[in-house]
Design a protein around this motif. Structure first.
Motif, PDB file in Angstrom:
ATOM      1  N   ASN A  59       0.784  -1.346   0.018  1.00 53.32           N
ATOM      2  CA  ASN A  59      -0.013   0.046  -0.113  1.00 53.32           C
ATOM      3  C   ASN A  59       0.822   1.173  -0.054  1.00 53.32           C
ATOM      4  O   ASN A  59       1.656   1.452   0.714  1.00 53.32           O
ATOM      5  CB  ASN A  59      -0.878  -0.002   1.128  1.00 53.32           C
ATOM      6  CG  ASN A  59      -2.253   1.031   1.099  1.00 53.32           C
ATOM      7  OD1 ASN A  59      -1.895   2.162   0.319  1.00 53.32           O
ATOM      8  ND2 ASN A  59      -3.136   0.709   1.811  1.00 53.32           N
ATOM      9  N   SER A  60       0.583   2.145  -1.018  1.00 50.99           N
ATOM     10  CA  SER A  60       1.306   3.477  -0.914  1.00 50.99           C
ATOM     11  C   SER A  60       0.055   4.528  -1.386  1.00 50.99           C
ATOM     12  O   SER A  60      -1.205   3.742  -1.568  1.00 50.99           O
ATOM     13  CB  SER A  60       2.645   3.616  -1.767  1.00 50.99           C
ATOM     14  OG  SER A  60       2.835   4.797  -1.762  1.00 50.99           O
ATOM     15  N   GLY A  61       0.437   5.480  -2.093  1.00 53.49           N
ATOM     16  CA  GLY A  61      -0.721   6.319  -2.694  1.00 53.49           C
ATOM     17  C   GLY A  61      -0.036   7.576  -3.234  1.00 53.49           C
ATOM     18  O   GLY A  61       0.899   7.968  -2.889  1.00 53.49           O
ATOM     19  N   ILE A 106      -5.093   8.716  -5.443  1.00 50.94           N
ATOM     20  CA  ILE A 106      -4.852   7.414  -6.626  1.00 50.94           C
ATOM     21  C   ILE A 106      -4.450   6.444  -5.891  1.00 50.94           C
ATOM     22  O   ILE A 106      -3.120   6.491  -5.532  1.00 50.94           O
ATOM     23  CB  ILE A 106      -4.485   7.817  -7.924  1.00 50.94           C
ATOM     24  CG1 ILE A 106      -4.801   9.092  -8.401  1.00 50.94           C
ATOM     25  CG2 ILE A 106      -4.467   6.664  -8.771  1.00 50.94           C
ATOM     26  CD1 ILE A 106      -6.300   9.071  -8.514  1.00 50.94           C
ATOM     27  N   GLN A 107      -4.976   5.339  -5.543  1.00 51.51           N
ATOM     28  CA  GLN A 107      -4.389   4.318  -4.688  1.00 51.51           C
ATOM     29  C   GLN A 107      -3.241   3.523  -5.266  1.00 51.51           C
ATOM     30  O   GLN A 107      -3.363   3.184  -6.500  1.00 51.51           O
ATOM     31  CB  GLN A 107      -5.418   3.297  -4.440  1.00 51.51           C
ATOM     32  CG  GLN A 107      -5.065   2.117  -3.538  1.00 51.51           C
ATOM     33  CD  GLN A 107      -4.737   2.256  -2.237  1.00 51.51           C
ATOM     34  OE1 GLN A 107      -3.856   3.097  -1.708  1.00 51.51           O
ATOM     35  NE2 GLN A 107      -5.222   1.357  -1.192  1.00 51.51           N
ATOM     36  N   VAL A 108      -2.311   3.272  -4.497  1.00 46.94           N
ATOM     37  CA  VAL A 108      -1.281   2.319  -4.971  1.00 46.94           C
ATOM     38  C   VAL A 108      -1.079   1.064  -3.898  1.00 46.94           C
ATOM     39  O   VAL A 108      -1.257   1.235  -2.706  1.00 46.94           O
ATOM     40  CB  VAL A 108       0.025   3.115  -4.758  1.00 46.94           C
ATOM     41  CG1 VAL A 108       1.499   2.081  -5.093  1.00 46.94           C
ATOM     42  CG2 VAL A 108       0.407   4.184  -5.766  1.00 46.94           C
ATOM     43  N   LEU A 145       3.355  11.486  -1.807  1.00 46.56           N
ATOM     44  CA  LEU A 145       3.433   9.896  -1.722  1.00 46.56           C
ATOM     45  C   LEU A 145       3.307   9.562  -0.548  1.00 46.56           C
ATOM     46  O   LEU A 145       3.963   9.871   0.231  1.00 46.56           O
ATOM     47  CB  LEU A 145       4.628   9.580  -2.500  1.00 46.56           C
ATOM     48  CG  LEU A 145       4.786  10.041  -3.954  1.00 46.56           C
ATOM     49  CD1 LEU A 145       6.261   9.431  -4.404  1.00 46.56           C
ATOM     50  CD2 LEU A 145       3.867   9.401  -4.872  1.00 46.56           C
ATOM     51  N   GLN A 146       2.434   8.299  -0.464  1.00 46.48           N
ATOM     52  CA  GLN A 146       2.219   7.817   0.995  1.00 46.48           C
ATOM     53  C   GLN A 146       2.815   6.748   1.642  1.00 46.48           C
ATOM     54  O   GLN A 146       3.535   5.895   1.001  1.00 46.48           O
ATOM     55  CB  GLN A 146       0.719   7.291   0.686  1.00 46.48           C
ATOM     56  CG  GLN A 146       0.251   6.738   2.081  1.00 46.48           C
ATOM     57  CD  GLN A 146      -1.177   6.067   1.780  1.00 46.48           C
ATOM     58  OE1 GLN A 146      -1.355   5.488   0.957  1.00 46.48           O
ATOM     59  NE2 GLN A 146      -2.174   6.300   2.909  1.00 46.48           N
ATOM     60  N   ASP A 147       3.215   6.795   2.921  1.00 43.10           N
ATOM     61  CA  ASP A 147       3.979   5.940   3.642  1.00 43.10           C
ATOM     62  C   ASP A 147       2.798   5.233   4.265  1.00 43.10           C
ATOM     63  O   ASP A 147       2.229   5.763   5.495  1.00 43.10           O
ATOM     64  CB  ASP A 147       4.818   6.660   4.646  1.00 43.10           C
ATOM     65  CG  ASP A 147       5.521   5.582   5.546  1.00 43.10           C
ATOM     66  OD1 ASP A 147       5.106   4.210   5.437  1.00 43.10           O
ATOM     67  OD2 ASP A 147       5.983   5.963   6.676  1.00 43.10           O
TER      68      ASP A 147
HETATM   69 MG    MG Z   1      -2.885   3.998  -0.266  1.00 46.71          MG
END
Ligand code: MG
Length: 247
Positions: free
Chosen positions: A116-118, A127-129, A224-226
């Protein structure tokens, strides 16, 4: 002399130019970059604004402005779990955004807990990763979903460990007098496959709630998501969506 246009054709409705008008300005020349090939990142087009070229994280910070804590290795940035989201120093609005990412080759976790990131456009709209290769989860949280709002048209994930390409056209929301004038729209292509075609967003990303717009600045960083998973990114650039009304 080659025939480069006409001056006796009808005007195009709504346009100051004739059909095949010889005086219509030529498109600006942009030299395309090289495509990514396997382990080699692509290169940006000549007019792109580069956000990450694999050399350093100078253009990125934590949300409080402190240096980004993610790992730089082999020309990639990798999420350092629990070091926090990172965002660009640069702020921008509507754009064409490109980035490449790789999910951890070692499969750990399931559902939202796997890779999971984003990609948070303007720090607000995710926007989902996610590693959704043989990993089911709720549809509006899958790879390429407008998280919590709309699933992608298809699951176009490559296997974990393989490089994947995002191309996103982002139309920022417009506010005037503290009111929404135009919502945000997003077009998303993953690995050359369309996930969203000018999909309207309902507001900023929320978890387990519905959303609505709150006025904000016309330009903001990319974040960017952690989410605790070691997702890698490379070759991140954008091109502002400008000149669209001038051709
Ligand atoms: Mg995410």
């Amino acid at each position: 002399m080659p025939n480069t246009g006409y001056n006796d054709t009808p005007y195009i409705p709504g346009s100051p130019y004739r059909v095949h008008d010889g005086d219509r300005p030529q498109p600006r020349i942009v030299t395309p970059g090289a495509p990514a090939t396997g382990d080699q990142p692509g290169t940006p087009p000549s007019d792109a604004i580069v956000l990450f070229d694999g050399k350093n994280l100078d253009g990125w910070t934590k949300h409080d402005g402190e240096p980004a804590g993610w790992k730089l290795e082999d020309g990639c940035m990798e999420v350092a779990p629990r070091s926090g989201n990172i965002r660009t120093r640069r702020e921008f609005g509507s754009c064409q955004l490109h980035l490449e990412l790789s999910e951890p080759a070692e499969i750990i976790g399931e559902s939202q807990g796997r890779g999971n990131s984003g990609i948070f456009l303007m720090t607000l709209y995710e926007i989902q990763v996610l590693d959704n290769y043989n990993n089911p989860t709720y549809a509006d949280g899958t790879m390429g979903a407008i998280y919590g709002q709309c699933p992608p048209l298809v699951n176009a994930c490559r296997k974990p460990g393989e490089w994947q390409m995002y191309d996103i056209i982002w139309e920022a929301p417009v506010f005037a007098d503290e009111k929404l004038v135009t919502p945000a729209y997003v077009t998303v292509i993953l690995n050359g496959i369309l996930l969203h075609h000018r999909r309207e967003l309902q507001g900023p990303t929320k978890h387990r709630e519905t959303t609505c717009y709150t006025p904000h600045a016309a330009e903001a960083p990319l974040e960017l998501q952690d989410h605790g998973d070691r997702v890698r990114f490379r070759n991140i650039w954008y091109r502002p969506l400008t000149g669209y009304d001038q051709v």
